[in-house]
Write a protein that holds these residues in place. Sequence first.
Motif, PDB file in Angstrom:
ATOM      1  N   GLU A 262       0.867  -1.323  -0.050  1.00 23.80           N
ATOM      2  CA  GLU A 262       0.054   0.052  -0.098  1.00 23.80           C
ATOM      3  C   GLU A 262       0.860   0.957   0.007  1.00 23.80           C
ATOM      4  OE1 GLU A 262      -2.336  -0.609   3.449  1.00 23.80           O
ATOM      5  OE2 GLU A 262      -3.681  -2.006   2.228  1.00 23.80           O
ATOM      6  N   LEU A 263       0.241   2.235  -0.551  1.00 22.79           N
ATOM      7  CA  LEU A 263       1.056   3.541  -0.864  1.00 22.79           C
ATOM      8  C   LEU A 263       0.212   4.586   0.302  1.00 22.79           C
ATOM      9  CD1 LEU A 263       3.214   4.582  -2.218  1.00 22.79           C
ATOM     10  CD2 LEU A 263       1.823   5.305  -4.034  1.00 22.79           C
TER      11      LEU A 263
ATOM     12  N   PRO B 119      -5.644   5.486   5.591  1.00 26.95           N
ATOM     13  CA  PRO B 119      -5.974   5.812   4.223  1.00 26.95           C
ATOM     14  C   PRO B 119      -4.723   5.341   3.237  1.00 26.95           C
ATOM     15  CG  PRO B 119      -6.368   7.581   5.634  1.00 26.95           C
ATOM     16  CD  PRO B 119      -5.710   6.636   6.373  1.00 26.95           C
ATOM     17  N   HIS B 120      -4.898   4.606   2.254  1.00 22.59           N
ATOM     18  CA  HIS B 120      -3.843   4.231   1.228  1.00 22.59           C
ATOM     19  C   HIS B 120      -4.474   4.122  -0.194  1.00 22.59           C
ATOM     20  CE1 HIS B 120      -6.153   0.731   2.674  1.00 22.59           C
ATOM     21  NE2 HIS B 120      -5.935   0.063   1.482  1.00 22.59           N
ATOM     22  N   LEU B 121      -3.513   3.870  -0.983  1.00 24.52           N
ATOM     23  CA  LEU B 121      -3.702   3.291  -2.313  1.00 24.52           C
ATOM     24  C   LEU B 121      -2.963   1.874  -2.483  1.00 24.52           C
ATOM     25  CD1 LEU B 121      -4.651   3.584  -5.361  1.00 24.52           C
ATOM     26  CD2 LEU B 121      -2.307   4.705  -5.723  1.00 24.52           C
TER      27      LEU B 121
ATOM     28  N   GLN C  27       3.935   2.027 -10.241  1.00 25.77           N
ATOM     29  CA  GLN C  27       3.307   0.546  -9.855  1.00 25.77           C
ATOM     30  C   GLN C  27       3.833  -0.315 -11.000  1.00 25.77           C
ATOM     31  OE1 GLN C  27      -0.923   0.488 -10.290  1.00 25.77           O
ATOM     32  NE2 GLN C  27      -1.154  -1.324  -9.221  1.00 25.77           N
ATOM     33  N   ALA C  28       4.070   0.143 -12.233  1.00 27.00           N
ATOM     34  CA  ALA C  28       4.971  -0.795 -13.261  1.00 27.00           C
ATOM     35  C   ALA C  28       6.074  -1.433 -12.739  1.00 27.00           C
ATOM     36  CB  ALA C  28       5.018  -0.241 -14.538  1.00 27.00           C
ATOM     37  N   GLU C  29       6.972  -0.338 -11.952  1.00 26.08           N
ATOM     38  CA  GLU C  29       8.378  -0.858 -11.407  1.00 26.08           C
ATOM     39  C   GLU C  29       8.030  -1.738 -10.185  1.00 26.08           C
ATOM     40  OE1 GLU C  29      10.674   2.599 -10.651  1.00 26.08           O
ATOM     41  OE2 GLU C  29      10.447   3.377 -12.834  1.00 26.08           O
TER      42      GLU C  29
ATOM     43  N   PHE D 171       2.103  11.150  -1.801  1.00 24.74           N
ATOM     44  CA  PHE D 171       2.211   9.850  -1.122  1.00 24.74           C
ATOM     45  C   PHE D 171       3.497   9.842  -0.443  1.00 24.74           C
ATOM     46  CE2 PHE D 171      -0.732   8.733  -4.714  1.00 24.74           C
ATOM     47  CZ  PHE D 171      -1.835   8.131  -3.914  1.00 24.74           C
ATOM     48  N   VAL D 172       3.876   9.487   0.993  1.00 27.00           N
ATOM     49  CA  VAL D 172       5.092   9.639   1.248  1.00 27.00           C
ATOM     50  C   VAL D 172       5.702   8.420   1.948  1.00 27.00           C
ATOM     51  CG1 VAL D 172       4.495  12.056   2.064  1.00 27.00           C
ATOM     52  CG2 VAL D 172       3.894  10.269   3.604  1.00 27.00           C
ATOM     53  N   GLU D 173       4.867   7.432   2.017  1.00 32.02           N
ATOM     54  CA  GLU D 173       5.434   6.099   2.492  1.00 32.02           C
ATOM     55  C   GLU D 173       4.733   4.949   1.621  1.00 32.02           C
ATOM     56  OE1 GLU D 173       5.374   5.563   6.969  1.00 32.02           O
ATOM     57  OE2 GLU D 173       3.890   7.030   6.781  1.00 32.02           O
TER      58      GLU D 173
END
Length: 134
Positions: free
Chosen positions: A6-7, A40-42, A99-101, A112-114
Amino acid sequence: MQYAVELYFDKETEKKLMHLSQRLADEKLSTKFLEWKTRPHLTLACFNDVDENKFQNQLKEFASKHKVMPAYIASVGMFNDTRTIFASPVMNKKMFQFQAELHEFKKTSGEFVEIGLVKITSPVNEIYTIELCR
């Protein structure tokens, strides 16, 4: 066991999204986010099983090669079957590349920091997080 990468958002954006989650719960629209007790995350990826120690080292190496990215929330929605609330980020070339990497090795806005590894349980078990470079 299931795992997710998660981001995570900066603290100010996280507070705004948590406040929104609480308002949705207060209005009796959905309490799912609060029940999961997660940040909260991606979600970038999900796995059935991983070697946690090995993956933490890989995640640390991955984070050391990537910088903080802007995060813009385009909309908020809900999965009707689970009543799970989600915020949809505006995807850009940098995020797609990020995300691809990973797979290869002023509405609400923030950064997004973590990046982190979680065990998908209830509540979610945050195993490891690492800050992205500035």
